[in-house]
Design a protein around this motif. Structure first.
Motif, mmCIF file in Angstrom:
data_model
loop_
_atom_site.group_PDB
_atom_site.id
_atom_site.type_symbol
_atom_site.label_atom_id
_atom_site.label_comp_id
_atom_site.label_asym_id
_atom_site.label_seq_id
_atom_site.Cartn_x
_atom_site.Cartn_y
_atom_site.Cartn_z
ATOM 1 N N ASP A 1 -11.429 1.989 -0.295
ATOM 2 C CA ASP A 1 -10.012 1.665 -0.180
ATOM 3 C C ASP A 1 -9.753 1.000 1.171
ATOM 4 O O ASP A 1 -10.232 1.465 2.211
ATOM 5 N N ARG B 1 1.421 1.962 -3.511
ATOM 6 C CA ARG B 1 0.204 2.536 -4.096
ATOM 7 C C ARG B 1 0.096 4.019 -3.764
ATOM 8 O O ARG B 1 -0.317 4.830 -4.604
ATOM 9 N N SER B 2 0.454 4.379 -2.536
ATOM 10 C CA SER B 2 0.393 5.804 -2.170
ATOM 11 C C SER B 2 1.380 6.623 -2.992
ATOM 12 O O SER B 2 1.078 7.759 -3.401
ATOM 13 N N TYR C 1 -8.618 8.589 -4.060
ATOM 14 C CA TYR C 1 -8.714 7.246 -3.488
ATOM 15 C C TYR C 1 -10.173 6.809 -3.488
ATOM 16 O O TYR C 1 -11.094 7.610 -3.338
ATOM 17 N N HIS D 1 0.822 -1.209 0.000
ATOM 18 C CA HIS D 1 0.000 0.000 0.000
ATOM 19 C C HIS D 1 0.864 1.270 0.000
ATOM 20 O O HIS D 1 0.414 2.320 -0.470
#
Length: 538
Positions: free
Chosen positions: A218, A145-146, A214, A142
């Motif tokens: 999420d 992903r950020s 987002y 994650h």
């Protein structure tokens, strides 16, 4: 004929002498060239032969004897060589140390053994200490992903952040107490990845994650139950990034000047607001661009600044330390002044210890001491007046224990910090011995218990200060504790409290007391009117 024979014999004698001289000279030269190195003195030529070798003296002078080499020094004893090696290593360690800039510490083993879970993150690692561990691999995905969302939203190239992190690498490494074994590339990757992940959480919590593109569903970047776990992990002492790294990356992201940016502080305080043990209205605000010596070191230090005003963050020996800037405008607080601390240094150690001790709530109630809630002040601002102990409200939830333990660990490790959080928790630990004490404080609205059980709260406070070393010269509650103990030691207060508790605790005992007093008065009047006529007649 005789004369010729004499000449022949004389010539033969000279030849024999010359022959003998030649042999002796050869023997002497050979002996001088073949002597051992350790004994440079050879057998000398007999002095009697020198009169025959005057022709060979120049030859001997042209060939001087070789000098022996100096003997090797004796070997050093083993212990001396071992000490010299250790001292050399200590010299290298001292030259490479960064004592002044260290602010992110490894929790000491004595504190960690009390509660392992309070100092170890559960779902996310921030910084190099816990990087790459198996429990955090899911959250590492994650993080990438950020980073993708941040690059896609801003249109920046990742090299922009890598170059910024590379400039901060040496300064960031010096903030960590434990040696960092990561390579330069791995450390820079950690700075960029963890900074972007932290900033995405801060910005999304402040402005909404949907505004950062987002999805509402999420699994991480949404306001839901996992957010509380992230907040608890990211406030731990070993799970920190230097605040200047976050400021720099945010400034690069927004196209601002990195050196003058201080925009992460208000975002961080808003993100960690659910962990606050105090009422939100009492927290100070953040100024835009404080000087460098007033900036917080990391998020945990920033959180501590928000709990304490500027005056409590000053160290008497070394002057002001990096502190929360807006606390300059906070109202003055009547706590122990530096002159009190300096005066208490001359007291015996046993007396200093007694000044910090205080009886539990049940014992103080037996001495007629009351407990009232104090409003409109910070949670540490405790006051004692005329037998009443005024204590502000404190909220206890499932993250309070880990929060307080990490705050105390930071105060124990950082030499610039004064131990106000430690002193407050030590005071509360002395007040609370059992669930009965917690129940009374809860009834007086001093403790807001969100754990559901008074026994759990008592157990939490009793374990908070275990293995914690409290500075006897730096306790802002020492004078207050001494005043409470002096009041407690007066016997009249104990007797009065015992009388009140026995006869005024419920209405039936009060009615019985009043009836007994009335009966006593009537008996006294009856006796008076019986005796008075006799004395009046006489």
């Amino acid at each position: 004929m005789a004369s010729s024979e004499d000449m022949v014999s004389l010539l033969d004698e000279q030849l024999i002498v010359f022959y003998i001289l030649t042999l002796k000279l050869k023997e002497a030269i050979g002996a001088n060239l073949c002597i051992p190195q350790a004994n440079p003195i050879a057998r000398p030529i007999p002095l009697g032969l020198y009169k025959y070798n005057s022709a060979f003296k120049p030859l001997l002078r042209s060939q001087p004897l070789p000098l022996p080499p100096p003997p090797p020094p004796p070997p050093l004893p083993r212990i001396i060589s071992k000490f010299q090696e250790k001292i050399s290593q200590a010299r290298r360690d001292e030259a490479s140390s960064h004592w002044v800039t260290q602010s992110i510490y490894r929790v000491p083993k004595s504190l960690r053994d009390v509660d392992q879970t309070a100092y170890t993150p559960k779902i996310v690692s921030i910084g190099p200490y816990h990087r790459g561990r198996r429990p955090f691999r899911t959250m590492d995905r994650h993080k990438w992903r950020s980073l993708y969302h941040a690059l896609d939203r801003t249109g920046h190239d990742v090299s922009l952040y890598l170059d910024a992190a590379r400039l901060l690498e040496d300064r960031a490494r010096s903030c960590y107490e434990a040696p960092i074994s990561l390579s330069s590339d791995d450390f820079v990757e950690t700075l960029v990845l963890d900074s972007i992940f932290t900033l995405e959480l801060f910005l999304g919590f402040a402005h909404g994650f949907q505004g950062l593109n987002y999805s509402p569903n999420d699994p991480v970047f949404a306001v839901r139950g996992i957010m509380h776990l992230l907040q608890r992990d990211m406030i731990m002492l070993e799970n920190q990034l230097p605040l200047f790294v976050l400021d720099w990356i945010l400034a690069v992201q927004e196209g601002c000047e990195p050196s003058s940016s201080y925009r992460v502080a208000p975002l961080a305080l808003l993100f960690f607001n659910p962990l606050m043990p105090i009422e939100e209205i009492l927290r100070p605000m953040v100024t835009a661009n404080p000087p460098d010596d007033r900036r917080a070191l990391h998020c945990l230090d920033l959180f501590r600044h928000s709990l304490l005003p500027l005056r409590t963050l000053l160290t008497p020996a070394s002057g002001p330390r990096p502190s929360f800037p807006s606390e300059q405008s906070a109202p003055p607080v009547e706590i122990a002044s530096p002159t009190l601390f300096s005066a208490s240094r001359w007291l015996p150690i046993a007396q200093k210890r007694r000044r910090q001790l205080i009886h539990c709530v049940a014992d103080l109630r037996d001495a007629s001491i009351k407990f009232w809630r104090r409003t409109d002040v910070q949670f540490w601002d405790i006051k004692f007046e005329e037998g009443v102990l005024y204590i502000p409200r404190i909220f206890i939830h499932d993250g309070t224990k880990s929060l307080f333990l990490n705050l105390m660990a930071f105060e124990q490790c950082n030499f610039k910090c004064r131990n106000h959080i430690t002193a407050y928790l030590t005071f509360m630990n002395n007040l609370i011995n059992s669930e009965v004490d917690v129940g009374h404080l809860h009834d007086n609205e001093i403790i807001e218990n969100l754990l559901g059980s008074d026994r759990e709260v008592a157990h939490m406070f009793n374990r908070l200060c275990k293995e914690v070393v409290s500075d006897i010269n730096d306790c802002y509650l020492s004078e207050l504790s001494e005043q409470v103990n002096l009041y407690y030691n007066k016997k009249w207060n104990t007797w009065r409290a015992s009388f009140n508790q026995k006869y005024f605790s419920n209405p039936w005992t009060f009615i019985s007391l009043m009836a007994a007093i009335a009966l006593l008065l009537l008996t006294a009047l009856q006796t008076f009117y019986t005796v008075y006529p006799y004395y009046k007649k006489n």
